[in-house]
Structures are given as structure tokens and as C-alpha cells.
Write an enzyme that holds these catalytic residues in place. Structure first.
Site, mmCIF file in Angstrom:
data_model
loop_
_atom_site.group_PDB
_atom_site.id
_atom_site.type_symbol
_atom_site.label_atom_id
_atom_site.label_comp_id
_atom_site.label_asym_id
_atom_site.label_seq_id
_atom_site.Cartn_x
_atom_site.Cartn_y
_atom_site.Cartn_z
ATOM 1 N N ARG A 1 -31.608 4.345 39.978
ATOM 2 C CA ARG A 1 -31.045 3.023 40.282
ATOM 3 C C ARG A 1 -29.999 2.638 39.242
ATOM 4 N NH1 ARG A 1 -35.140 -1.525 40.811
ATOM 5 N NH2 ARG A 1 -33.446 -2.486 41.969
ATOM 6 N N CYS B 1 -26.365 3.393 49.483
ATOM 7 C CA CYS B 1 -26.695 2.668 48.250
ATOM 8 C C CYS B 1 -28.202 2.407 48.157
ATOM 9 C CB CYS B 1 -25.853 1.395 48.167
ATOM 10 S SG CYS B 1 -25.846 0.645 46.525
ATOM 11 N N GLY C 1 -28.049 -3.127 49.739
ATOM 12 C CA GLY C 1 -28.675 -4.426 49.495
ATOM 13 C C GLY C 1 -29.472 -4.251 48.226
ATOM 14 N N GLU C 2 -30.526 -5.004 48.042
ATOM 15 C CA GLU C 2 -31.385 -4.792 46.879
ATOM 16 C C GLU C 2 -32.570 -3.935 47.289
ATOM 17 O OE1 GLU C 2 -29.192 -5.442 44.087
ATOM 18 O OE2 GLU C 2 -31.289 -5.057 43.585
ATOM 19 N N ILE D 1 -20.874 -0.194 44.109
ATOM 20 C CA ILE D 1 -21.357 -1.502 43.680
ATOM 21 C C ILE D 1 -22.739 -1.329 43.045
ATOM 22 C CG2 ILE D 1 -21.814 -3.879 44.436
ATOM 23 C CD1 ILE D 1 -19.081 -3.194 45.367
ATOM 24 N N ARG D 2 -22.824 -1.469 41.740
ATOM 25 C CA ARG D 2 -24.110 -1.234 41.041
ATOM 26 C C ARG D 2 -24.780 0.008 41.655
ATOM 27 N NH1 ARG D 2 -27.336 -5.514 38.629
ATOM 28 N NH2 ARG D 2 -29.026 -4.785 39.921
ATOM 29 N N HIS E 1 -19.970 2.681 49.564
ATOM 30 C CA HIS E 1 -20.114 1.813 50.740
ATOM 31 C C HIS E 1 -19.044 2.044 51.815
ATOM 32 C CE1 HIS E 1 -23.376 -0.673 49.268
ATOM 33 N NE2 HIS E 1 -22.849 -0.497 48.077
ATOM 34 N N GLU F 1 -19.086 0.991 54.770
ATOM 35 C CA GLU F 1 -19.005 -0.185 55.659
ATOM 36 C C GLU F 1 -18.091 -1.270 55.106
ATOM 37 O OE1 GLU F 1 -21.325 0.402 53.549
ATOM 38 O OE2 GLU F 1 -22.115 -1.464 52.715
#
Lengths: 193, 303
Positions: free
Chosen positions: A106, A79, A48-49, A134-135, A170, A172
Site C-alpha cells: 500500500r 489501485c 478508492g480506499e 494516486i497514492r 488509473h 478511468e
């Protein structure tokens, strides 16, 4: 002993972890208040963020709660969850839990246009894992006692320290449940020790 | 790098999965409209999971009139330089050249948005051509599936942007949920007829009939002004919320932003919702739908 996995549900891809766990026949519950950890034997901190999750963790008193939970229970960080589990983060906007001895960077691979999929080599399974980054964050200044569990192009992308695991991609987002399964088997080992 | 790209079903390929992956990471969060770096900082400090960079927020676009276009790249760049969370930017419906410019700027998500003045009345952008993911608005299931067919990696059900009125967001979220629910009750032989009536790609109709949900995340946008509004659309099925005018048109943006972030997370916990609803300064005034002439309604743009 049956395991109930708590999935931190403040923000991010928490429902996807619930799905992965249910595929493996493992019970889970969403965690939005520290008291809800009491009913759990393990915890997932999802992607998430990290700034958002860190802020909400502070607001609701999750830092002391997760730190003491992690002394006796396994934690999986993905992440943003990896960033939160680090000893140190390269960005003051995120406060880490200091559960594994490394420094998180990050957005190590850059912005979304640089997000990618890759076949990652796992140290615990001969078949590679088709992983989404993802990022994604980077793992740096890894302490020698931390175990490297997966790598991609010479970058460490998954690590383990005792009962805890952190990864920058990830698991998931795939139907492939091998990573959750591996963590759960380590959970069971620690539970029986 | 292994790439399972398959031209006939582009939404099954790796590039598309990585786009949807970012949408997955934004779930449970609040995405805030910001018009400068200072507002972006307030949004990030309040816990926004992303910001939408735009020159004028919808209520000002509504007030000022004129043609609303893509934002100044320098303004978007300043916002990118200020925050660490994903930055989104809007292009006009069908304006793929604006989208190309925004992509070159390395923005994290592009919103092909009805809030700006449409550039093409017949066609939306073919979004599979882009590396950056797109979000598009929808008022019903057919519209959502057409956008996904073109390559949208996220849908936001349209409320009426800049109105401060939640009624349209509720109408469209309910319409979408009801249609998805109905599809799960139909037989396989009925789905082609549904696809024909909805004007939606057949394979996506089949996906919804099987899973009861869209193949991409579904957020809510437009008209959200209070923590209770955020909780309402979340309980109706929105997986995250976009807040535009509701924050920076209120009298206490920072406090309201934090309250809406918490309400989005704890959307089904009335104790938290009560606590975060207390002590806020007045919200934006808002518009009754009858005050907005049909031809000025933004949600009706696009098809």
C-alpha cells in the site's frame, strides 16, 4: 455474446469506470450486493480506499461471492482494486481476495504530495499511456507465471493472469480508453474459449 | 515526467488532475472529523475513507468561542502515524502560511475552512501554488466556481458545522444543483452575463453549462448526524459526506460511524438504511437554526 460489466460500487471512483465503459459502448451496472453479480459477465474493482472497500466487502459477504465469480469471469482491479486482488498485502487492515499471485504494498510511492503522472510503457500497444498514480500501491514478489503488461522506471505497474488484470494507475481518469478496451478484448477471448 | 502545464488554464494541467484524482478516490465515502489518534483509529476501523484532523470539533469551537486556528502539528502527525487512510487538516480562510506548514507536514488534503476563524476577509488562498490538494466550502454555484478558479480540487457544500441540523446542508446542496441545472438550459450568449452576475470565472461557467456538474467532486459537510442524513444529502447529489460533531458527540461513536459509512454507500437502498438506523444510541442533541445568531453562523464565512 454481449458483455455486461459489473462495477463494484461500495466506495471510490466507480462512476468514472461506468463512463469509460459507456465511451466504448459497453453496458455496465453498479454492484452493491453480491447477488447483483449474477447479471454480470465481468467485474471491475475500482480505486478508492482499500480499507473501506475491504470492510464493506466483508460486511456484505463479497469475499466468497467474488472468489467464485472470478473462477469463470474476468476481473479488473485498479489501485485499491489491485491491492484487493493480491495474494498478500503488507497491511493487515486489508484482506485480499488472492486472485493473482503477487504481494501488494500500500502507498508504495508515498502520500498525496508524491502522487504523479507519467507516461507508462505498455507491452501490448506501442504508444505509451499517460497515467495518473494516486497514492498508488506497488507490485512485489510477482510469481513467474504472471504476465507483466506495463512498467514505469523499472517498476511493474500492470499485470495479467489469465482473464484477470490488475494495475496501480488509473485508466478511468483519462479519456484514453485503451486499457479498458484491452481488458475487454481479453474478456471476449476467454468467453469464446 | 511529462507535464502539460499551461499557466492560463491551470486547472487543465497534470498537477491539478492528480489533485482531483485523489478527490475522485474519496467518492462514495465518509470523511470523519477526529481530534486524536484514538478517534482516528475508530474512524478507520469503521470504514472512513479519510479523516480530518482538528483540535476541537465544530460543536466545541462553537461552545468555547475564541479564535480557532490550525491544529498542533504534533497532533496531526500522531494521527498520520496511526492510520493508513488519507489525512486532511484545516487552515483558516486566506491563511496561506498555515497551509504551507500543513503541506510541509505532508498531509493529503487541506481544508480551507470556515469552521476556523477567517484570517483574510477579502482573499482566499491561491491554491494552485500548492502541491497538496484543497477542499473548500460553498453555499452556491458562484462561490464553488470562485474556489475552483483559485485551485480547489474538491468542493463541499456547506451545512452549518457543529449544529447537528441538516437543514443548511440541504439548502445549499439544492441551491447548487438548481443553479447547475439552470445553466444547462441557457444559450451560449447568456453565459457571460451569468458569469458577471455570479462573480464566477467565465470558462468554469461554460464548463458547468456543458456538463451539468462541477469540474471537481462535490461532497456535503456540516450538520450530518444520522445515517438518514447521510443518505439524504447523497440522494440530493453529494458524492461523499463529511461528518464532524455527529459521530464523536454521539453516545456510541464506533457504532454510529459504521452505520453512517454503510448509509453513505447504500444511500438509495431503504432496506439497508432501515437496518443501519436500528439500535443506535441517541445522536448529538443538535441546534435549531433560530438558536444560532446570524453572526455566529459558520456557513456565512467566506464569499
Amino acid at each position: 455474446m454481449t458483455i455486461t460489466v459489473g462495477v463494484l460500487a461500495l466506495q471510490g471512483a466507480y462512476q468514472k469506470h461506468v463512463k469509460s465503459l459507456s465511451r466504448l459502448g459497453v453496458e455496465s451496472r453498479l454492484i452493491r450486493k453480491p447477488g447483483e453479480l449474477q447479471a454480470c459477465s465481468a467485474l471491475i474493482i475500482p480505486g478508492g480506499e482499500s480499507t473501506t472497500i475491504s470492510l464493506l466487502m466483508q460486511e456484505y459477504g463479497f469475499y466468497p461471492a467474488i472468489k467464485s465469480f472470478a473462477e469463470n469471469h474476468p476481473v479488473l482491479g485498479v489501485c485499491a482494486g489491485l491491492i484487493l486482488m493480491a495474494d498478500e498485502v503488507d497491511d493487515k487492515r486489508v484482506t485480499p481476495l488472492k486472485l493473482i499471485a503477487f504481494k501488494a504494498r500500500r502507498n508504495f510511492y508515498g502520500r498525496q504530495v508524491h502522487s504523479f503522472t507519467a507516461d507508462v510503457t505498455l507491452n501490448f500497444d506501442h504508444r505509451p499511456f499517460h497515467a495518473q498514480f494516486i497514492r498508488a500501491p506497488g507490485i512485489e514478489e510477482l510469481s513467474p507465471e504472471v504476465e507483466v503488461l506495463a512498467s514505469h522506471n523499472d517498476e511493474v505497474v500492470m499485470i495479467g493472469a489469465g482473464k484477470h488484470i490488475a494495475l496501480s494507475f488509473h485508466p478511468e481518469l483519462n479519456d484514453d480508453t485503451r486499457i479498458h478496451n484491452y481488458w475487454l478484448s481479453r474478456c471476449k477471448q476467454t468467453a469464446s474459449n | 515526467m511529462k507535464n502539460n502545464n499551461n499557466e492560463s488554464t491551470p486547472y487543465a494541467n497534470d498537477d491539478f488532475k492528480v489533485k482531483v484524482g485523489l478527490a475522485e478516490m474519496l467518492k462514495g465515502g465518509t470523511i470523519m472529523d477526529v481530534t486524536n489518534a484514538e478517534q482516528a483509529k475508530i474512524a478507520e476501523d469503521a470504514g472512513a475513507c479519510a479523516v480530518m484532523a482538528l483540535e476541537r470539533i465544530p460543536s466545541d469551537i462553537r461552545r468555547d468561542g475564541g479564535v480557532a486556528r490550525m491544529s498542533d502539528p504534533d497532533m496531526i502527525q500522531q494521527i498520520k502515524d496511526t492510520v493508513s487512510i488519507p489525512v486532511m487538516a484545516k487552515c483558516r480562510i486566506g491563511h496561506f502560511a498555515e497551509a504551507q506548514i500543513i503541506q510541509a507536514l505532508e498531509v493529503d488534503f487541506i481544508d480551507e475552512s470556515e469552521v476556523l476563524t477567517p484570517a483574510d476577509e477579502a482573499n482566499h488562498i491561491y491554491k494552485h501554488d500548492f502541491k497538496v490538494p484543497f477542499v473548500c466550502g460553498a453555499t452556491n454555484l458562484g462561490e464553488a466556481l470562485r474556489r475552483i478558479g483559485e485551485g480547489a480540487a474538491m468542493i463541499r457544500t456547506k451545512g452549518e458545522a457543529g449544529s447537528g441540523n441538516i437543514v443548511e446542508a440541504v439548502r445549499h446542496m439544492r441551491a447548487l444543483q438548481n443553479e447547475m441545472q439552470r445553466l444547462t438550459t441557457l444559450g451560449r450568449e447568456q453565459l457571460m452575463s451569468v458569469a458577471k452576475d455570479m462573480g464566477a470565472p467565465y470558462d468554469l461557467v461554460c464548463y458547468v453549462a456543458e456538463h451539468g456538474e462541477l469540474p471537481v467532486p462535490n461532497f456535503s459537510a456540516g450538520g450530518i448526524a444520522t445515517p438518514a442524513d447521510a443518505a439524504l444529502v447523497r440522494q440530493l447529489g453529494a458524492q461523499a459526506v463529511f461528518v464532524g460533531s455527529g459521530i464523536f458527540k454521539s453516545e456510541d461513536p464506533a457504532a454510529r460511524a459504521v452505520a453512517i459509512v454503510k448509509a453513505t454507500t447504500h444511500f438509495d437502498d431503504a432496506t439497508v438504511l432501515l437496518e443501519v438506523s436500528r439500535g443506535l444510541q441517541p445522536g448529538m442533541k443538535g441546534l435549531e437554526m433560530s438558536e444560532i445568531p446570524e453572526e455566529e453562523r459558520l456557513a456565512a464565512r467566506g464569499w
